[in-house]
Scaffold this motif. Sequence first.
Motif, short mmCIF file in Angstrom:
data_model
loop_
_atom_site.label_atom_id
_atom_site.label_comp_id
_atom_site.label_asym_id
_atom_site.label_seq_id
_atom_site.Cartn_x
_atom_site.Cartn_y
_atom_site.Cartn_z
N ASP A 69 0.83 -1.21 0.00
CA ASP A 69 0.00 0.00 0.00
C ASP A 69 0.86 1.26 0.00
O ASP A 69 0.57 2.23 -0.70
N ASP A 107 -8.32 6.48 -4.17
CA ASP A 107 -7.96 5.85 -2.90
C ASP A 107 -7.43 6.86 -1.88
O ASP A 107 -6.66 6.49 -0.98
N LYS A 153 -7.63 6.00 1.89
CA LYS A 153 -6.66 4.97 2.31
C LYS A 153 -5.25 5.57 2.43
O LYS A 153 -4.55 5.34 3.41
#
Length: 526
Positions: free
Chosen positions: A212, A495, A498
């Motif tokens: 990530d 995203d 996140k």
Amino acid sequence: MAALVSGRSLLTSFALIISSAVAIPSPATNTACRALAVAVPGRVTFPGEPAYATENADYWNVGLRTDLPACITLPESTEEVSTIVKTLGRHPRAIFVVKSGGHDPNPNHSQIPDGIVVAMKKIKGATYSSVANVAFVKPGGPWADVLTSLEDSGVAVVGGRLGVVGIGGYLTQGGLSFLGAQYGLAATNIRAFKTVLPNGTIANITPESNKDLMTAMRGSGAQFGIVTEFTMDAHKIGQVWGGMRIFTANNAATIFKGLHSFIANGDPKAAIITNAMTVGGQQLYMVFYFYDGAIPPAGTFFELEKPFPLLNQVKTQSYPALLAANGVGVNATGSSASFRSITLPYLNDIPEVYSLINDQWMKILAPYFTTVTGLTTTIAYQPLQASLAQASAGRGGSAMGLTATDGHRFILEINCLWTNPSQSDIVYAFSRELTDWVEKQLPTWKTLQAQRAVLTPAGSAAGASAALARKVEDYVPLFANDATGDQDVLGSYKDVAKFAALQKQMDPQGLFAKSGGFKFGPALRG
Ligand SMILES: Cc1cc2nc3c(=O)[nH]c(=O)nc-3n(C[C@H](O)[C@H](O)[C@H](O)COP(=O)(O)OP(=O)(O)OC[C@H]3O[C@@H](n4cnc5c(N)ncnc54)[C@H](O)[C@@H]3O)c2cc1C
């Protein structure tokens, strides 16, 4: 001309004196500068010193050269960067930015008045490992140097299209390249980031160690620390074909036709940048061509092969030679500079969209041709084809979130140059006027696209490529390297929540959340 130049330098000197006179770094920043001078002896320079003057003169946007920082650090190793970050962590009220090439024109991104600049100029160079087929690229210096040092190994990395462009910002903010339609955004070619994290520790971030974080760092700028080395995929390269051609404005229709055909049908080995330049109400078209091979097959550039150029620099040459030629004169504008950007879907059945944008720009600019001193504007219409998104996704993707099933898009970059820094707000405002107008038109254009698609269901091509051409891409994230400081670039990433949470986790003290560049902003606070 000489009178103009000396008048301009007088003005610059005057601005410098004024801004020197009012520069008052905060006590916290002064204390941090002194602490840095002790922590990394010989690597911190202050106003009045030659190294400070040299580094501060090295911004592409001349307007930033008068934003005097309190001190500049010039580390020479990752360990020194680590010491600097740890020291900054002990002085959290001091403000700082990271700078590699200094090509980002936005105030407070890689320059900070009365703050601290961590300049990566001395951490530079590139080496190649044939065993792993990767290049180890350091953030300082320009792209031309990197490509030149890889040339003898017969490889290239996905990097800038003009040799003068800086490396650290380009890579951490995405990276459009002539090689992008083949190999994806430059950032997706990064296999590992050697990074000094916000807590000052040194880490080698890879997809295996932290998937990530790897994705987030491919396009989020300086939000996760300072990168001191990029491990990048290397690609075989030989002689290439390309260069710049300049055309008169009466070729606009043909050029835009070629651009439209190219976005949907271009060979991934080929690339273009189509620029409409405006000076004093007059336009010229400057097109950069590229083909990864000695000679492109006839028809590779569609209608862009037709007009007769005023100037023609296109030829077969080495890749580094092409990048060097493309960058000639680019660093010597002597002007303040700005970027602004918007990403748009490809609208297959509205080929007039580029000239509509151009006409609107001329309308917006009309009052300013004579009132904004030294105004030159360039609108770059840059293909962001489905092939680039596919290649990016295939390499693990980036923070921008492009996927293998995306439609074609194009990125509009508005670049303005002007010579009177007091007119900056005017330039920012009329640049915003264009992106606001485009945003407002988009729903109408999408409706029109749908109507025209019904009227001519077969379209001009058949099969999968016709279906792809007609796919109107709804996800249109901003491109960080071309955006202006007030655009919510990271907020446009799908995203963002996140990545913002990850930023908070990696940087609980918020050291890098307040440092220069695009930020997670509302997503981070919320
Ligand atoms: C003439 C010109 C041509 C250009 N051509 C292209 C092009 O072909 N393709 C393209 O994509 N873009 C292009 N750009 C845009 C360019 O990529 C950006 O301006 C980019 O920021 C330049 O990198 P830099 O190292 O000079 O950035 P800098 O101005 O040094 O920094 C920009 C941002 O990146 C952060 N940053 C810099 N180094 C690091 C690091 N080591 N670690 C963490 N964060 C860091 C800084 O904090 C700052 O927020 C061009 C710009 C110019 C002026």
